[in-house]
Design a protein around this motif. Structure first.
Motif, PDB file in Angstrom:
ATOM      1  N   ASN A 137       0.854  -1.187   0.000  1.00 60.20           N
ATOM      2  CA  ASN A 137       0.000   0.000   0.000  1.00 60.20           C
ATOM      3  C   ASN A 137       0.893   1.242   0.000  1.00 60.20           C
ATOM      4  O   ASN A 137       1.544   1.539   0.999  1.00 60.20           O
ATOM      5  N   PRO A 138       0.966   1.963  -1.144  1.00 61.87           N
ATOM      6  CA  PRO A 138       1.898   3.097  -1.222  1.00 61.87           C
ATOM      7  C   PRO A 138       1.607   4.165  -0.164  1.00 61.87           C
ATOM      8  O   PRO A 138       2.510   4.843   0.295  1.00 61.87           O
ATOM      9  N   TRP A 139       0.344   4.287   0.248  1.00 62.80           N
ATOM     10  CA  TRP A 139      -0.011   5.288   1.258  1.00 62.80           C
ATOM     11  C   TRP A 139       0.626   4.939   2.618  1.00 62.80           C
ATOM     12  O   TRP A 139       1.072   5.809   3.352  1.00 62.80           O
ATOM     13  N   TYR A 140       0.703   3.637   2.894  1.00 57.04           N
ATOM     14  CA  TYR A 140       1.191   3.172   4.199  1.00 57.04           C
ATOM     15  C   TYR A 140       2.711   3.320   4.342  1.00 57.04           C
ATOM     16  O   TYR A 140       3.215   3.490   5.436  1.00 57.04           O
ATOM     17  N   LYS A 141       3.410   3.276   3.158  1.00 57.94           N
ATOM     18  CA  LYS A 141       4.876   3.200   3.186  1.00 57.94           C
ATOM     19  C   LYS A 141       5.531   4.235   4.102  1.00 57.94           C
ATOM     20  O   LYS A 141       6.442   3.920   4.834  1.00 57.94           O
ATOM     21  N   GLN A 142       5.099   5.510   3.996  1.00 63.35           N
ATOM     22  CA  GLN A 142       5.736   6.528   4.830  1.00 63.35           C
ATOM     23  C   GLN A 142       4.792   7.126   5.870  1.00 63.35           C
ATOM     24  O   GLN A 142       5.055   8.173   6.412  1.00 63.35           O
ATOM     25  N   ARG A 143       3.633   6.444   6.080  1.00 64.96           N
ATOM     26  CA  ARG A 143       2.669   7.050   7.009  1.00 64.96           C
ATOM     27  C   ARG A 143       2.068   6.017   7.948  1.00 64.96           C
ATOM     28  O   ARG A 143       2.067   4.832   7.659  1.00 64.96           O
ATOM     29  N   GLU A 144       1.540   6.523   9.060  1.00 65.15           N
ATOM     30  CA  GLU A 144       0.703   5.700   9.930  1.00 65.15           C
ATOM     31  C   GLU A 144      -0.693   5.713   9.313  1.00 65.15           C
ATOM     32  O   GLU A 144      -1.155   6.753   8.847  1.00 65.15           O
ATOM     33  N   MET A 145      -1.378   4.586   9.337  1.00 61.63           N
ATOM     34  CA  MET A 145      -2.769   4.599   8.861  1.00 61.63           C
ATOM     35  C   MET A 145      -3.647   5.200   9.972  1.00 61.63           C
ATOM     36  O   MET A 145      -3.380   4.991  11.156  1.00 61.63           O
ATOM     37  N   PRO A 146      -4.682   5.946   9.588  1.00 60.62           N
ATOM     38  CA  PRO A 146      -5.538   6.534  10.629  1.00 60.62           C
ATOM     39  C   PRO A 146      -6.363   5.454  11.334  1.00 60.62           C
ATOM     40  O   PRO A 146      -6.611   4.380  10.771  1.00 60.62           O
ATOM     41  N   LYS A 147      -6.784   5.742  12.568  1.00 65.81           N
ATOM     42  CA  LYS A 147      -7.659   4.801  13.286  1.00 65.81           C
ATOM     43  C   LYS A 147      -9.057   4.926  12.677  1.00 65.81           C
ATOM     44  O   LYS A 147      -9.588   6.035  12.587  1.00 65.81           O
ATOM     45  N   PRO A 148      -9.664   3.819  12.249  1.00 66.33           N
ATOM     46  CA  PRO A 148     -10.985   3.948  11.606  1.00 66.33           C
ATOM     47  C   PRO A 148     -12.079   4.288  12.630  1.00 66.33           C
ATOM     48  O   PRO A 148     -12.113   3.694  13.714  1.00 66.33           O
ATOM     49  N   PRO A 149     -12.961   5.216  12.321  1.00 63.74           N
ATOM     50  CA  PRO A 149     -14.071   5.504  13.242  1.00 63.74           C
ATOM     51  C   PRO A 149     -15.077   4.355  13.210  1.00 63.74           C
ATOM     52  O   PRO A 149     -15.122   3.593  12.240  1.00 63.74           O
ATOM     53  N   LYS A 150     -15.876   4.248  14.270  1.00 67.10           N
ATOM     54  CA  LYS A 150     -16.855   3.145  14.324  1.00 67.10           C
ATOM     55  C   LYS A 150     -17.939   3.339  13.288  1.00 67.10           C
ATOM     56  O   LYS A 150     -18.508   2.399  12.759  1.00 67.10           O
ATOM     57  N   GLU A 151     -18.278   4.589  13.031  1.00 72.65           N
ATOM     58  CA  GLU A 151     -19.357   4.852  12.071  1.00 72.65           C
ATOM     59  C   GLU A 151     -18.954   6.034  11.201  1.00 72.65           C
ATOM     60  O   GLU A 151     -18.048   6.803  11.549  1.00 72.65           O
ATOM     61  N   SER A 152     -19.663   6.182  10.073  1.00 78.09           N
ATOM     62  CA  SER A 152     -19.354   7.292   9.179  1.00 78.09           C
ATOM     63  C   SER A 152     -19.954   8.575   9.764  1.00 78.09           C
ATOM     64  O   SER A 152     -20.836   8.526  10.635  1.00 78.09           O
ATOM     65  N   PHE A 153     -19.455   9.705   9.261  1.00 78.26           N
ATOM     66  CA  PHE A 153     -20.001  10.982   9.708  1.00 78.26           C
ATOM     67  C   PHE A 153     -21.495  11.045   9.396  1.00 78.26           C
ATOM     68  O   PHE A 153     -22.286  11.551  10.177  1.00 78.26           O
ATOM     69  N   ARG A 154     -21.871  10.488   8.240  1.00 82.72           N
ATOM     70  CA  ARG A 154     -23.280  10.510   7.824  1.00 82.72           C
ATOM     71  C   ARG A 154     -24.163   9.811   8.880  1.00 82.72           C
ATOM     72  O   ARG A 154     -25.198  10.347   9.278  1.00 82.72           O
ATOM     73  N   ASP A 155     -23.684   8.607   9.292  1.00 78.92           N
ATOM     74  CA  ASP A 155     -24.460   7.856  10.286  1.00 78.92           C
ATOM     75  C   ASP A 155     -24.530   8.616  11.610  1.00 78.92           C
ATOM     76  O   ASP A 155     -25.572   8.684  12.260  1.00 78.92           O
TER      77      ASP A 155
END
Ligand code: SF4
Length: 458
Positions: free
Chosen positions: A429-447
């Protein structure tokens, strides 16, 4: 195949301390620029005048170039016109051959880098000594300049010490800047005294007088031009300004934007050859007419090569000049180079955050980040974008067009990142290579909004 910016940047940042040092050093220059600028209440007026003078010059180029040629010729300067970089090199080669010259010094000229003059002459058995200190250092190392104002900014004093030990026989491990500068000074003095021909760039060519100005901090252009029997000045045709009085605007803008100095140490005015000297000016197009005809990118020809946009660019500072694989790096290089070769340089307009900092500092008000964005569109239209990027963008277009798919993908993505994180947190995953992945929220903003939106209003 030309290496890509992202790959070269990846190589550069493997040395983290050097990357941090590069970033901080250039930011220091940017801060110096800010201090110098804040001392001038009329700074914004100067920028506006600089921009308008350049606009006017570009709109009346043929008139001013003709006027310049007439005046310069009357002053005894020989004018040559080159449609391409190859022609520029051939013209210079012919002058060298005609005068049977062996020893040549050159002051910093990004145009000669753009035309690969040194390589051209070297292949014909002619050595050119770069006389700008930074350029001489990179020349010893067989590297290209990594910055248009500070060509060796990617190197530390330890690197310079090693290079000088190898080429100038200085004491091994002596990193004292004073000692190293003196060694370079002695070496270059000999080259100046021996030189028979001097090549310089041109910062500003004045139509009204037929003269031109070369700005350096080391005085090396003067040393070369004053000791050699032949002086060749190389200029892109956009260097023309109508009147001598306009210099007052540009000389104030240039040094402050470049290094935060009130004025460049040497602003040398050349008007005519001295007695017994030959003076030539080579005026080069090399794709500039095409750029002038591209409405969205015409403005880039206003550039006075101060490099303020380099020093402020968060991508340039952290990826190093060589990652741009072209003679002019940084934000403005990423606009100029796709004009020369759209396919080979199609990656460069993407090497930007589009934060607009470059546009904010540009002394002649070039809308740099907007042009980078426009180039991206051109490159996609012309089919030069990477296949992976194309697939990704098409996928995103579908995702954003169908809200139900967008919501479902979001739900799956959050679940994957929470329950089986190794699917996203891996080196593929090229995004992961130099970054920490964000913590996923339990629900979307919409929900969340559906649940809480009304109660928040009340
Ligand atoms: S684009 Fe503007 S800021 Fe960048 S080098 Fe040119 S004049 Fe300087």
């Amino acid at each position: 195949m030309t290496p890509k910016h992202a790959d070269l940047a990846e190589q550069f940042i493997t040395d983290e301390p050097r990357t941090n040092w590069h970033d901080e050093t250039l930011w220091f220059v940017r801060e110096k620029r800010d201090k110098a600028v804040h001392g001038i209440p009329e700074w914004e007026d100067l920028r506006e005048w600089g921009s308008q003078i350049k606009n006017h010059s570009l709109s009346n180029l043929s008139q001013y170039l003709k006027e310049f040629e007439e005046k310069a010729t009357a002053n005894g300067i020989q004018i040559h016109w080159a449609a391409t970089g190859e022609e520029h090199n051939q013209i210079i080669h012919k002058i060298i051959q005609k005068n049977n010259i062996q020893r040549i010094v050159k002051s910093k000229s990004m145009l000669t880098e753009e035309c690969h003059l040194n390589d051209y002459l070297e292949h014909r058995g002619i050595e050119v000594v770069d006389s700008d200190l930074g350029e001489r250092i990179v020349q010893f190392r067989k590297e290209a300049p990594s910055h248009i104002v500070l060509p060796a900014i990617h190197l530390k004093k330890q690197d310079v010490s090693e290079t000088f030990h190898e080429h100038l026989n200085t004491e091994k491990g002596n990193n004292d800047p004073q000692y190293l500068t003196e060694a370079a000074r002695g070496h270059l003095r000999d080259k100046f005294v021996e030189s028979e021909l001097s090549i310089t760039g041109v910062n500003f060519a004045i139509a009204e007088t037929g003269g031109f100005v070369v700005c350096t901090n080391e005085g090396n252009a003067d040393m070369g031009a004053h000791s050699a029997a032949v002086h060749i000045a190389c200029m892109g045709f956009e260097k023309i300004i109508p009147k001598a009085e306009h210099l007052a605007v540009f000389l104030r803008l240039l040094a402050r934007s470049a290094t935060g100095q009130p004025i460049t140490t040497f602003s040398s005015h050349f008007q005519k050859p001295r007695d017994g000297q030959e003076m030539h000016i080579v005026i080069v197009d090399n794709g500039r007419s095409t750029q002038l005809g591209r409405e969205d990118f015409r403005n880039s020809l206003k550039c006075i090569r101060c490099a303020a946009c380099f020093n402020t660019c968060p991508v340039y500072r952290r990826s190093g000049g060589h990652s741009y694989h072209t003679s002019t790096a940084g934000p403005i290089g990423s606009i100029l180079n796709p004009n020369l070769d759209m396919k080979a340089n199609s990656d460069l307009p993407f090497a930007s955050t589009l934060c607009g900092s470059c546009t904010n500092v540009c002394p002649v008000k070039i809308n740099i980040h907007e042009q980078l964005w426009k180039w991206r569109q051109e490159i996609v239209k012309n089919g030069y974008v990477d296949t992976t990027k194309k697939i990704g963008m098409n996928g995103m277009a579908v995702l954003f067009s169908y809200p139900a798919i967008y919501r479902l993908t979001g739900k799956i993505g959050r679940w994957v990142m929470r329950v089986v994180p190794f699917i996203t947190n891996n080196q593929l995953n090229p995004w992961y290579k130099q970054r920490e992945m964000p913590k996923p929220p339990k629900e979307s903003f919409r929900d969340w909004y559906k649940k809480n939106g009304n109660s928040q209003k009340n």
